[in-house]
Structure formats: C-alpha cells, structure tokens
Design an enzyme around this catalytic site. Structure first.
Site, PDB file in Angstrom:
ATOM      1  N   GLN A 283      -7.626  15.096   3.460  1.00 54.94           N
ATOM      2  CA  GLN A 283      -6.926  14.196   2.642  1.00 54.94           C
ATOM      3  C   GLN A 283      -7.766  14.031   1.121  1.00 54.94           C
ATOM      4  O   GLN A 283      -8.999  13.735   1.492  1.00 54.94           O
ATOM      5  CB  GLN A 283      -6.588  12.886   2.905  1.00 54.94           C
TER       6      GLN A 283
ATOM      7  N   ARG B 283      -0.821   9.261  -0.340  1.00 52.19           N
ATOM      8  CA  ARG B 283      -1.963   9.830  -1.287  1.00 52.19           C
ATOM      9  C   ARG B 283      -1.768  11.453  -1.663  1.00 52.19           C
ATOM     10  O   ARG B 283      -2.251  11.756  -2.666  1.00 52.19           O
ATOM     11  CB  ARG B 283      -3.437   9.574  -0.453  1.00 52.19           C
TER      12      ARG B 283
ATOM     13  N   PHE C 121       0.940  -1.204  -0.021  1.00 51.30           N
ATOM     14  CA  PHE C 121       0.008  -0.154  -0.110  1.00 51.30           C
ATOM     15  C   PHE C 121       0.959   1.319  -0.078  1.00 51.30           C
ATOM     16  O   PHE C 121       2.018   1.190   0.387  1.00 51.30           O
ATOM     17  CB  PHE C 121      -0.837  -0.123   1.262  1.00 51.30           C
TER      18      PHE C 121
ATOM     19  N   LEU D 155     -15.315   5.839  -4.282  1.00 50.30           N
ATOM     20  CA  LEU D 155     -13.569   5.119  -4.200  1.00 50.30           C
ATOM     21  C   LEU D 155     -13.224   4.001  -5.124  1.00 50.30           C
ATOM     22  O   LEU D 155     -13.863   3.168  -5.147  1.00 50.30           O
ATOM     23  CB  LEU D 155     -13.494   5.049  -2.767  1.00 50.30           C
TER      24      LEU D 155
ATOM     25  N   HIS E 160      -8.253  11.652  -1.830  1.00 45.74           N
ATOM     26  CA  HIS E 160      -7.740  10.083  -2.503  1.00 45.74           C
ATOM     27  C   HIS E 160      -7.406  10.416  -3.862  1.00 45.74           C
ATOM     28  O   HIS E 160      -8.285  10.928  -4.532  1.00 45.74           O
ATOM     29  CB  HIS E 160      -8.728   9.326  -2.268  1.00 45.74           C
TER      30      HIS E 160
ATOM     31  N   HIS F  18     -11.543  12.498   0.722  1.00 43.00           N
ATOM     32  CA  HIS F  18     -11.765  11.047   1.408  1.00 43.00           C
ATOM     33  C   HIS F  18     -11.657  11.248   2.945  1.00 43.00           C
ATOM     34  O   HIS F  18     -12.440  10.611   3.219  1.00 43.00           O
ATOM     35  CB  HIS F  18     -10.584  10.338   0.602  1.00 43.00           C
TER      36      HIS F  18
ATOM     37  N   ARG G  42      -2.709  10.779   6.070  1.00 45.97           N
ATOM     38  CA  ARG G  42      -2.954   9.525   6.453  1.00 45.97           C
ATOM     39  C   ARG G  42      -2.335   8.733   5.458  1.00 45.97           C
ATOM     40  O   ARG G  42      -2.682   8.799   4.354  1.00 45.97           O
ATOM     41  CB  ARG G  42      -4.163   9.301   6.991  1.00 45.97           C
TER      42      ARG G  42
END
Length: 584
Positions: free
Chosen positions: A236, A282, A116, A248, A238, A349, A391
């Site tokens: 944030q 991100r 990730f 998403l 995304h 997001h 994050r």
C-alpha cells in the site's frame, strides 16, 4: 555464546508483540527480543486512529465495519478473519482504554471518533465516525501503554538483539539465533514457541513512511527456512506523504476536513469518488493523485505533487487534533498548515502481504494451511489475511491488538500441553556466524548504501502505485543483478561493538529476498486489485485471480508460486458480501 531459555520468545516489540506478551505474562515464561528499544518500534508512528463500531456519536455496526473491510480489501480479505476482527473490535478498544490509553474525548466524556477513508454506515451509504484516536499520536500512546503493562507484568526484554535465524529441530521451531548489538556476540534463545512480530518492510522503496528499522527481517528469515510468504504483490502507498520525504501525514487530517487539491485548485476527488470524496480508500486516492499528475495537474516546478489543504480548519482544531503533522510540516517543509496547504505525494506505507497465518496466529506453510509446529506470527509481518488487496486506515492498529491477543491465547494453550523444550541443534548458529564472518572478512566490494539505494530506486520506479509488464520485467532482471551485487558488498567497520555497518548489510540481504517475492508475485498476477494496479490488466478478474499468492524462494533466488482460495464465509451467508465493483 550464551544460551537463553524461555517458554515463549516473541521477536518484535511493537503493538502485536507486546499485546501477546501481556496475554502470556504471569502464566508462562515469556521473553521479547527486539533490535530496538520497544518504545522505538514503528507502531509509535501510527497517527490517525484505531477503529471499532462503538457507535458513540452515531449509529454503527460491526457488520458494517466488516462490509467496509471486505470491500476495502477488494474482496481478497479472508472473511472469517475479518468477521472475528470487526466483532471483537469494541471489546478490544474498551480493554485498551482500561489499560490506560488516553483516547481523545467528546464533550460528554466518551471516546472521540472521526471519519476515515472507506469506513461507512449502512453498507456504504455514507461516511461514519469509527476511528478512535488520541490526537494524531494514537500508535504512540497505544505502544507506551502496552509497554507499561508489560513491564508491570515482569515481561523479560532483550533490547538491541538482532535476530538472524530460526532454530529448527526435526521440523519443529524451537528458538532463534540473535546477534547482541552491544557486544557483537551471537546467542541462542531456546523455547517451546517462537512468535514473529517483526513489522513491515517499506524500506525497500525509496519514498516511504516506514522507519529505518522496517527492513523485513522476519520475512527474510522465513524464506530461508523454505516457508512461503503470502500476497506479497499487495503493497500500500499512502496518498499523503510529505513531498520528497515520505513522512506520513495522517488520514485523520482528511477525517477532520482536509481537502486534496490540484494545480487548478480543484477538489479533484469529487470526480473520482463522489460519495466519500477525500475519504476514499488509500489505494484509490493514491492512483487518483498519480493520474492528476500524469494529466498535467500536478503542482510545483516539476508538477509532481498535489496539496492537502487544511487552511479552512480552525487553529484550535489543528493544534488539538493534528499537532504532530502540523509540527512535521513546519519542520521539514517550512509550511504552516493553518496558513498554507501541505505539499504531498504517495509514499510506500504498509504491507498487506507477509507470513501466512491462521486466525490464531499459527504460521501455515502451504496452500492446505498446514501449521508449522512451534511458530506463530502477528502484526504487519503476518498475513492473516484481514486486509486482502488493500488495508483500510485504522484497521492496522486493530489487527495488531486483536491478533496479537489471539496468538497469545493460542500460544498459552500450546505451552501448557507441551511438557519439554525441544533442544536446538549443535550447529544452530553456523549459518549466522558464517554470514557475519564473510562480511567482516571481505576487503573489497560495493558499499551497502550504494546497493540499497539502487534497490530502493528500482522498486520505486518499477513496483510502485502503477505497474505493467515492461517495468516488472525490468524489475525481475534488476533484482537478479542486485542479488549478485549484495553477495559482494564490503563493510568498512570490522569491529564487534555497535557495528551498524554490519547490521545494515544483514538487513540488506533480507530486503533483497522479500523484494524479489514482491516483484515476482506482481509480475505473475495478471489483473488489477486493491493496491496492485496493472496498467496492462486494468480490471479485476475474479474468475481467475480471486485467490491468494504463496511464494517460495530458494538460496539461488529461484521462485515458486502457488495459490490458495480466499475464505468467503460472509458472502456465503449474506449476498451483500459477494464480490462486486468497488465504487465510493
């Protein structure tokens, strides 16, 4: 009006609220109050995974997880909280598995893990497989599992109760005021403890991955009780929302090998993050997409999106590991991701900021971390702060279960030590009832939908991925105008039962309040850090801005901003955690 009495009232039935409820159930009288059925909570939309340094497929370490989280936060995350979360992550994942979460498996039967964004091994040397997942429905299965565990433990649920206010007596939080959606009645919940787990607030932006319920109610209520919100400038985006819709497309798609491409067919992330490429954090990728579009390499008639290419993956890989996003792409865009790339653009997001808490979930009300007696918070509504300025993917679900559990444990100790319940004041419901009456009695004015749409468009235009003084100044003026318009909105439905028009109006009032704190904190922070990217202050300024923002808002819309230091525990012990330029 009814009076309900419990030891603990948890507001919000997502993963943080349910994890606290499971911890408390059987040891004290706990109730969960939610404006939705628990299984409709937004946790269920989390797709890609939940991270822990299990090392099932390759070497990994909680220390490396902590390093990635500190770096990913752009060094604004509190390092004592980050250390707690990362060290406890392996235990928490095994616990969730034992509760019944059906994680995807390796051929050997171990919990499957995938790469990730921003997760590496050996202090940034290379990507690592750290995200435990259940296909692309990880939040869904975690939510269902903890709801089942809550029901099994006889947790008391009050579904479809919209919380409107906190009850406070002699400075102690002792309950909530709630509107029963089915009947239109206003009720009081009296308790020793209130915990807010009310979720995020992305609905203040036009393009968002957030559910319609994510209107920041808890944050609006906190502001009205003269308590601050922390780090609200850090929101944030995304990088991969479905084009125009914002739905998403999980980062897990890139973890499985998906590639972002521009109009020239270039894998453009190789230029910006040569080591991790499409698995950069991100905030980095969202800015890169906007730069590609700004430089004329966007795709489509308006050249306003890029493409996520999964066509080189096998059909089996897409159908077994990414079934949900495959379905979304087909239904909403008419695109089969096994045959054609998916059009994507950044979407609002996640909120890094929120209600300030300590590592045990106690709400703190000033720069000295003074706790508010009787009040806890956890999850996206809270700011502990493990995410700082940005994050990392899969740290969200982990945050929910780690700090939901810690809050539950701390609450239990408080309940055991507290002999009686502080009574609510006789006028506890007056403010809520007056607001409802004013909305029902008004016969002329703008619609909720029009004012909300203007708020969302304004936030998207001025307080998005890139910001500058001109746009933020325009946002300051616009939010004042929207606040005045909100005071004059008129609803069409004057009934009592299931009055969604009324609820929309109440939610809009909360949205305007917290949106103003976002605008003011973003204007005030004269640097770029994490998700807060100022075109007029493009560099990070640790000398002046390595600190958390605390923002108060009064009834007239006046703002006060103060600051508190970032906890640098790990940096004081290991020089590798000292702030440095983020490179991937």
């Amino acid at each position: 009006m009814a009076l309900f009495t419990h030891d603990v009232v948890i507001v919000g039935a997502g993963l943080a609220g349910l994890r606290a409820a499971v911890e408390l159930a059987g040891q004290c009288d706990v109730a969960v109050v939610s404006k939705l059925h628990p299984l409709r909570s937004h946790t269920g939309a989390a797709q890609g995974g939940i991270c822990a340094a299990l090392g099932n497929e390759e070497e990994d370490s909680p220390l490396w997880h902590a390093y990635d989280t500190v770096k990913g936060s752009d060094y604004l995350g509190d390092q004592d909280a980050i250390e707690i979360m990362c060290n406890d992550a392996p235990r928490a994942i095994i616990e969730m598995e034992h509760y019944g979460v059906p994680f995807s498996r390796t051929p050997e039967g171990k919990i499957a893990q995938r790469p990730f964004g921003g997760h590496t091994r050996n202090f940034g040397e290379a990507p690592v497989r750290r995200a435990c997942y259940a296909a692309d429905r990880t939040g869904h299965v975690c939510l269902h599992t903890l709801y089942e565990q809550s029901v099994r433990r006889n947790v008391r649920f009050y579904d479809e109760f919209q919380v409107l206010d906190l009850c406070e007596t002699d400075g102690v939080i002792c309950g909530v005021v709630a509107y029963e959606i089915r009947t239109g009645e206003v009720h009081v919940f009296n308790s020793k403890v209130v915990m807010f787990a009310t979720g995020g607030y992305g609905r203040a932006w036009k393009t968002t991955s957030n559910a319609h319920a994510n209107t920041g109610d808890g944050l609006g209520i906190v502001l009205r009780h003269n308590m601050p919100l922390e780090d609200m400038e850090f929101v944030q985006f995304h990088p991969t929302g479905l084009y125009r819709l914002g739905i998403l497309v999980t980062e897990g798609a890139r973890g499985e090998g998906g590639i972002l491409k521009n109009s020239k067919g270039e894998r453009f992330m190789e230029r910006y993050a040569p080591t991790v490429k499409d698995l950069a954090p991100r905030d980095v990728i969202s800015r890169c997409i906007y730069m590609e579009i700004a430089e004329g390499r966007g795709i489509g008639p308006n050249k306003d999106y890029v493409e996520l290419d999964l066509t080189h993956l096998s059909l089996k890989q897409i159908e077994t590991k990414l079934p949900e996003i495959s379905t979304f792409a087909k239904i909403y865009l008419g695109v089969d991701p096994s045959k054609n790339p998916i059009p994507v653009q950044p979407t609002c997001h996640y909120a890094m900021g929120g209600i300030p808490t300590d590592v045990n979930g106690r709400v703190v009300i000033d720069e000295k971390n003074t706790p508010k007696i009787g009040f806890w918070a956890a999850g996206e509504a809270a700011c502990v702060s493990v995410h700082g300025g940005n994050r990392l993917g899969t740290n969200s679900l982990l945050d929910l279960i780690i700090f939901g559990r810690r809050a539950g444990k701390d609450i239990l100790e408080f309940v055991k030590k507290t002999k009686g319940i502080m009574p609510v004041q006789e006028n506890a419901t007056d403010n809520a009832k007056a607001r409802i009456k004013a909305l029902l009695d008004r016969t002329s004015g703008e619609s909720v939908g029009k004012v909300r749409e203007d708020l969302q468009r304004m936030m998207m235009d001025n307080v998005s991925v890139f910001r500058n003084e001109e746009r933020l100044s325009a946002a300051q003026n616009a939010i004042k105008d929207i606040r005045e318009r909100t005071k004059k909105i008129c609803i069409q439905d004057k009934g009592k039962e299931f009055n969604s028009d009324l609820l929309d109006a109440i939610e809009l009032e909360f949205m305007v309040d917290y949106a103003q704190t976002v605008v003011e904190c973003a204007y005030n922070r004269k640097e770029s850090r994490g998700a807060h990217a100022r075109e007029d202050y493009p560099t990070r300024d640790d000398a002046n801005w390595l600190k958390h923002s605390l923002c108060w808002l009064d009834e007239a819309g006046n703002v006060e901003i103060k600051f508190k230091p970032v906890n640098m525990k790990l940096a004081n012990e290991d020089p590798r955690f000292i702030p440095k330029e983020r490179k991937y």
